[in-house]
Design a protein around this motif. Structure first.
Motif, PDB file in Angstrom:
ATOM      1  N   ALA A  33       8.455  43.481  -4.437  1.00 20.66           N
ATOM      2  CA  ALA A  33       8.139  44.247  -5.645  1.00 20.66           C
ATOM      3  C   ALA A  33       9.385  44.930  -6.192  1.00 20.66           C
ATOM      4  O   ALA A  33       9.631  44.919  -7.411  1.00 20.66           O
ATOM      5  N   ARG A  34      10.198  45.514  -5.319  1.00 23.24           N
ATOM      6  CA  ARG A  34      11.449  46.145  -5.779  1.00 23.24           C
ATOM      7  C   ARG A  34      12.386  45.097  -6.374  1.00 23.24           C
ATOM      8  O   ARG A  34      13.025  45.330  -7.408  1.00 23.24           O
ATOM      9  N   LEU A  35      12.477  43.955  -5.711  1.00 24.13           N
ATOM     10  CA  LEU A  35      13.334  42.882  -6.216  1.00 24.13           C
ATOM     11  C   LEU A  35      12.851  42.393  -7.578  1.00 24.13           C
ATOM     12  O   LEU A  35      13.655  42.184  -8.505  1.00 24.13           O
ATOM     13  N   ALA A  36      11.540  42.208  -7.738  1.00 26.11           N
ATOM     14  CA  ALA A  36      10.987  41.727  -8.999  1.00 26.11           C
ATOM     15  C   ALA A  36      11.153  42.754 -10.116  1.00 26.11           C
ATOM     16  O   ALA A  36      11.429  42.394 -11.268  1.00 26.11           O
ATOM     17  N   ILE A  37      11.007  44.037  -9.792  1.00 27.05           N
ATOM     18  CA  ILE A  37      11.170  45.086 -10.811  1.00 27.05           C
ATOM     19  C   ILE A  37      12.603  45.115 -11.323  1.00 27.05           C
ATOM     20  O   ILE A  37      12.850  45.183 -12.536  1.00 27.05           O
ATOM     21  N   LEU A  38      13.563  45.064 -10.407  1.00 23.97           N
ATOM     22  CA  LEU A  38      14.963  45.045 -10.833  1.00 23.97           C
ATOM     23  C   LEU A  38      15.269  43.810 -11.676  1.00 23.97           C
ATOM     24  O   LEU A  38      15.961  43.894 -12.702  1.00 23.97           O
ATOM     25  N   ALA A  39      14.768  42.652 -11.248  1.00 20.21           N
ATOM     26  CA  ALA A  39      14.996  41.424 -12.014  1.00 20.21           C
ATOM     27  C   ALA A  39      14.351  41.508 -13.391  1.00 20.21           C
ATOM     28  O   ALA A  39      14.945  41.088 -14.396  1.00 20.21           O
ATOM     29  N   LEU A  40      13.142  42.068 -13.455  1.00 18.66           N
ATOM     30  CA  LEU A  40      12.441  42.179 -14.734  1.00 18.66           C
ATOM     31  C   LEU A  40      13.174  43.129 -15.678  1.00 18.66           C
ATOM     32  O   LEU A  40      13.289  42.849 -16.886  1.00 18.66           O
ATOM     33  N   VAL A  41      13.673  44.235 -15.151  1.00 18.66           N
ATOM     34  CA  VAL A  41      14.418  45.183 -15.990  1.00 18.66           C
ATOM     35  C   VAL A  41      15.693  44.539 -16.518  1.00 18.66           C
ATOM     36  O   VAL A  41      16.029  44.655 -17.708  1.00 18.66           O
ATOM     37  N   PHE A  42      16.405  43.836 -15.645  1.00 18.09           N
ATOM     38  CA  PHE A  42      17.661  43.199 -16.069  1.00 18.09           C
ATOM     39  C   PHE A  42      17.415  42.136 -17.129  1.00 18.09           C
ATOM     40  O   PHE A  42      18.057  42.139 -18.193  1.00 18.09           O
ATOM     41  N   GLU A  43      16.479  41.232 -16.873  1.00 21.31           N
ATOM     42  CA  GLU A  43      16.268  40.131 -17.814  1.00 21.31           C
ATOM     43  C   GLU A  43      15.679  40.628 -19.125  1.00 21.31           C
ATOM     44  O   GLU A  43      15.974  40.073 -20.196  1.00 21.31           O
ATOM     45  N   SER A  44      14.871  41.685 -19.076  1.00 29.20           N
ATOM     46  CA  SER A  44      14.263  42.208 -20.300  1.00 29.20           C
ATOM     47  C   SER A  44      15.302  42.879 -21.189  1.00 29.20           C
ATOM     48  O   SER A  44      15.444  42.539 -22.370  1.00 29.20           O
ATOM     49  N   PHE A  81      16.510  35.267 -17.760  1.00 27.89           N
ATOM     50  CA  PHE A  81      17.398  35.894 -18.742  1.00 27.89           C
ATOM     51  C   PHE A  81      17.800  34.887 -19.817  1.00 27.89           C
ATOM     52  O   PHE A  81      17.789  35.190 -21.018  1.00 27.89           O
ATOM     53  N   ALA A  82      18.135  33.681 -19.409  1.00 27.48           N
ATOM     54  CA  ALA A  82      18.535  32.644 -20.368  1.00 27.48           C
ATOM     55  C   ALA A  82      17.391  32.286 -21.306  1.00 27.48           C
ATOM     56  O   ALA A  82      17.584  32.145 -22.528  1.00 27.48           O
ATOM     57  N   TYR A  83      16.178  32.141 -20.775  1.00 26.89           N
ATOM     58  CA  TYR A  83      15.034  31.814 -21.628  1.00 26.89           C
ATOM     59  C   TYR A  83      14.726  32.946 -22.605  1.00 26.89           C
ATOM     60  O   TYR A  83      14.378  32.706 -23.767  1.00 26.89           O
ATOM     61  N   ILE A  84      14.816  34.198 -22.146  1.00 25.56           N
ATOM     62  CA  ILE A  84      14.532  35.334 -23.025  1.00 25.56           C
ATOM     63  C   ILE A  84      15.564  35.414 -24.140  1.00 25.56           C
ATOM     64  O   ILE A  84      15.229  35.718 -25.297  1.00 25.56           O
ATOM     65  N   VAL A  85      16.839  35.146 -23.821  1.00 20.63           N
ATOM     66  CA  VAL A  85      17.875  35.132 -24.858  1.00 20.63           C
ATOM     67  C   VAL A  85      17.531  34.110 -25.931  1.00 20.63           C
ATOM     68  O   VAL A  85      17.583  34.400 -27.141  1.00 20.63           O
ATOM     69  N   ARG A  86      17.154  32.924 -25.532  1.00 19.84           N
ATOM     70  CA  ARG A  86      16.871  31.860 -26.497  1.00 19.84           C
ATOM     71  C   ARG A  86      15.573  32.137 -27.271  1.00 19.84           C
ATOM     72  O   ARG A  86      15.490  31.863 -28.479  1.00 19.84           O
TER      73      ARG A  86
END
Length: 309
Positions: A99-110, A187-192
């Motif tokens: 959960a901590r790993l997913a939260i950090l990843a979600l914050v970064f990619e968002s 992150f790449a998909y969100i950018v596009r």
């Protein structure tokens, strides 16, 4: 809104039962006897095997096994592993880490993905836009384990900015680099997605109308373009929450993280059916709640959308 929320919650009930039934069926239809595999090369007595099969309800028909398991889930009892450990204790140890790993990843990619995508969309055809498209395409094309080993070597070993492996407690600070690796493709998909949506909305009629009324450029971009451009991005993020939780097997393996992905992977190898179905059932619930939240956010982002009876 309350009517729509109640309707969506009712729709989630058959989805939950259908998903868990399929998962249970696929896991317990795998060839091999998990009880015999538990003893390895040793040959236990038939009495011991029969006792264990009764203990784990393996002597009952499949549908009875599923009903007993789902009944235990509603009571908060996820059962025991074939080695005798409570599945709930394994979940309690592994889930907070992932959960901590997913939260950090979600914050970064968002944050990073939306910012880069908005700038690229507003500067369509310019150098920043071309660079963002090329970098995002590279991240999508390169496998995650390659990105992980590369960042691990450069940022961890050469520069010493991050730990190359994560300790057993997995504090937030040690999960930053794994989170970046885990979020790289998303992150790449969100950018596009953001770039395409912003570039499309820039020339939309409502934007031209807002500009003709004399609204400041900051308000036109921040309110009219930005909010409407986030709808496809939010849809993707809702799906990606579940992907981040269950798709971290490679990332957790690279950085030696003992989370949900690694636990499920080991359970599949060892034939631990109760562990697999219980962990995946929790992921199904997270997936459904995330998509419910996305549906409710549509009305916040676009005032034209109203969920009414």
């Amino acid at each position: 809104m309350a009517w729509y929320l109640g309707k969506r919650l009712l729709q989630l009930i058959p989805v939950f039962f259908g998903a868990t039934f399929l998962i249970y069926f696929m896991v317990f239809s795998l060839p091999g006897d998990p009880i015999a595999a538990l003893f390895g090369d040793r040959q236990p007595s038939p009495q011991v095997i029969e006792q264990l099969r009764q203990q784990y309800n393996l002597d009952k028909p499949f549908i009875i096994q599923y009903l007993l398991w789902i009944g235990g889930v509603f009571r908060g009892d996820l059962g025991l592993t074939y080695s005798g450990l409570p599945v709930s204790s394994q979940l309690a140890q592994a889930f907070p880490i992932t959960a901590r790993l997913a939260i950090l990843a979600l914050v970064f990619e968002s944050i990073a993905g939306i910012v880069v995508g908005v700038i690229a969309g507003l500067r369509k055809g310019k150098l920043f836009d071309a660079t963002a498209l090329v970098v995002s395409l590279l991240l999508i094309s390169v496998p995650t384990f390659v990105v992980g080993f590369l960042l691990q070597y450069v940022l961890g070993i050469n520069l010493g900015l991050f730990r190359v492996t994560v300790s057993g407690q997995a504090p937030w600070s040690e999960l930053v680099l794994p989170a970046i690796v885990l979020a790289s493709v998303s992150f790449a998909y969100i950018v596009r997605l953001t770039r395409a949506s912003v570039a499309e909305n820039v020339s939309a009629d409502f934007v031209r109308t807002a500009t003709a009324k004399g609204l400041p450029r900051r308000r036109v971009v921040g309110v009219h373009i930005f909010r409407n451009s986030l709808i496809p991005v939010v849809t993707y993020l809702g799906v990606d929450i579940g992907n981040l939780m269950v798709g971290a097997v490679v990332t957790e393996g690279i950085f030696n993280i003992h989370g949900v992905g690694g636990t499920v992977f080991q359970a599949v190898k060892l034939g631990e059916g109760p562990t697999v179905v219980s962990f995946v059932a929790v992921m199904v619930i997270i997936f459904m709640l995330a998509n419910l939240l996305v549906d409710l956010l549509y009305a916040v982002l676009d005032p034209r959308i109203r969920y009414a009876k």
